[in-house]
Design an enzyme around this catalytic site. Sequence first.
Site, PDB file in Angstrom:
ATOM      1  N   LYS A  44      -5.670 -37.647  50.334  1.00  0.00           N
ATOM      2  CA  LYS A  44      -6.808 -36.779  50.037  1.00  0.00           C
ATOM      3  C   LYS A  44      -7.186 -36.886  48.560  1.00  0.00           C
ATOM      4  CE  LYS A  44      -3.667 -32.864  49.343  1.00  0.00           C
ATOM      5  NZ  LYS A  44      -2.982 -31.759  50.050  1.00  0.00           N
ATOM      6  N   ARG A 140      -2.929 -19.692  54.260  1.00  0.00           N
ATOM      7  CA  ARG A 140      -4.107 -20.440  53.803  1.00  0.00           C
ATOM      8  C   ARG A 140      -4.997 -20.691  55.019  1.00  0.00           C
ATOM      9  NH1 ARG A 140      -3.202 -25.902  50.327  1.00  0.00           N
ATOM     10  NH2 ARG A 140      -2.442 -26.684  52.315  1.00  0.00           N
ATOM     11  N   HIS A 172       2.600 -25.948  57.010  1.00  0.00           N
ATOM     12  CA  HIS A 172       2.775 -26.372  55.615  1.00  0.00           C
ATOM     13  C   HIS A 172       3.764 -25.439  54.926  1.00  0.00           C
ATOM     14  CE1 HIS A 172       1.781 -28.709  52.162  1.00  0.00           C
ATOM     15  NE2 HIS A 172       1.102 -27.775  51.526  1.00  0.00           N
ATOM     16  N   ARG A 231       4.730 -35.760  55.657  1.00  0.00           N
ATOM     17  CA  ARG A 231       3.460 -35.948  54.952  1.00  0.00           C
ATOM     18  C   ARG A 231       3.744 -36.155  53.458  1.00  0.00           C
ATOM     19  NH1 ARG A 231       2.590 -31.162  57.987  1.00  0.00           N
ATOM     20  NH2 ARG A 231       2.397 -29.999  56.043  1.00  0.00           N
ATOM     21  N   TYR A 275     -14.021 -30.612  15.836  1.00  0.00           N
ATOM     22  CA  TYR A 275     -14.743 -29.343  15.981  1.00  0.00           C
ATOM     23  C   TYR A 275     -13.870 -28.155  15.586  1.00  0.00           C
ATOM     24  CZ  TYR A 275     -18.313 -31.695  18.837  1.00  0.00           C
ATOM     25  OH  TYR A 275     -19.311 -32.492  19.290  1.00  0.00           O
ATOM     26  N   CYS A 322     -12.466 -33.882  21.990  1.00  0.00           N
ATOM     27  CA  CYS A 322     -13.918 -33.805  22.214  1.00  0.00           C
ATOM     28  C   CYS A 322     -14.240 -34.316  23.623  1.00  0.00           C
ATOM     29  CB  CYS A 322     -14.662 -34.661  21.190  1.00  0.00           C
ATOM     30  SG  CYS A 322     -14.192 -34.365  19.490  1.00  0.00           S
ATOM     31  N   ASP A 324     -15.795 -37.056  24.592  1.00  0.00           N
ATOM     32  CA  ASP A 324     -15.617 -38.496  24.823  1.00  0.00           C
ATOM     33  C   ASP A 324     -14.634 -39.146  23.869  1.00  0.00           C
ATOM     34  OD1 ASP A 324     -17.992 -38.160  26.478  1.00  0.00           O
ATOM     35  OD2 ASP A 324     -19.077 -38.123  24.568  1.00  0.00           O
TER      36      ASP A 324
END
Length: 381
Positions: A44, A140, A172, A231, A275, A322, A324
């Site tokens: 997933k 859940r 689960h 799993r 920053y 930051c 990027d």
Amino acid sequence: MKYIKRAWAEIHLERLKENTANFTFAVNHGRKESENSEIMCVVKADCYGHGSVKCAKYLQDDAGIKYFAVSNLDEAVELREGGITGDILILGYTSPVYASAISEYGIIQTITDENYAGELSESAKTPVRCHIKLDTGMTRIGLRYSSPEEYSHAVLRISRLKNLEIEGIFTHLCVADSKDPDDVKYTKNQIKLIKDVKDMVLQEGVFLKHCHFLNSAGGIFYSDPASTLARLGIILYGLYPDRDLVLPFDLCPVMEVKAVVSQVKEVEEGVCVSYGRTYVTKKKTKLATVAIGYADGVPRLLSNKGEMLIKGKRAPIVGRVCMDQLMLDVTGIDVKEGDIAVLFGTSGNERITADDIASLCDTIGYEIVCGISKRVPRVYL
Ligand SMILES: *Cc1c(COP(=O)(O)O)cnc(C)c1O
């Protein structure tokens, strides 16, 4: 594979196989072959950020995996169209209006409760393969009752609905990674409940091909032949279900994230960096700017806290991360523009794992790898 060397994730496919082999051995250790739990790879969320089709195809073709689990219909269809021929179980909810797509692609849908089962059955024109989810304590999704008899009666009622092919039941475990005696008792109760339900259903003459309750941690600590499938999620990717656990084998982290140094400079004492001026140099400092930031999935919580590896050494992240870019203190390290810095992975004898980053950010490794964004190309090795 063509990609721009700015920030990228290297995916070591063969480590998926190694982790699977170690997990399989641990789960089935000491059992007769006929009692082995088969491995269902949980792929997933784009294989926890590692790239779903590439990894799943490798697992199918090179590791012989026949069972896969995803979170939703889109992920399931992507795998089918990408050439996955084995069983694909959707662990989550799919609106009953998609019954024909589920059936057409031969996907297995999780039944979340009795009402849902009725709606799916009504909406389906051709048989839909299903596993029924029992909520035994995670709270859940899943059928939830107060006695094994009630669970088994509900499973039997669902199994009589038209156009649903009930192939199994599952649950689960929510604290399989804890050694706390109270948690151990809780887990054992969850397991006892689903096993009781399976036995009762069988006594009524309904044979279920699958009954499964083991996740990564469960497979290691609660291995049980009654779980026809295990799993395998986080351990497949070489990360810990919980970082304090001691596992019977070493994990091989599958993903490494790297980025290029865009600029190197020496600055004087008293210079502020990034920053908010949260970092001020205490002495003459060599700084390297690296082309990776929070838009790539570097947690901003690593500001003034984390490290990256460069030339086999650890370099602290200084100032705020930051969007990027970020800055490293590389004083005393021979670094130049174009060099490669490692967010997690290895460099020389040093290693940082996604679990290490997670603990600095008060989260889990799962979130770190899932958070490596789409902008970061995955490079398969
Ligand atoms: C995600 C998930 C798993 C895998 O869990 P790991 O801890 O990653 O092994 C197994 N079962 C279900 C229902 C899940 O949602």
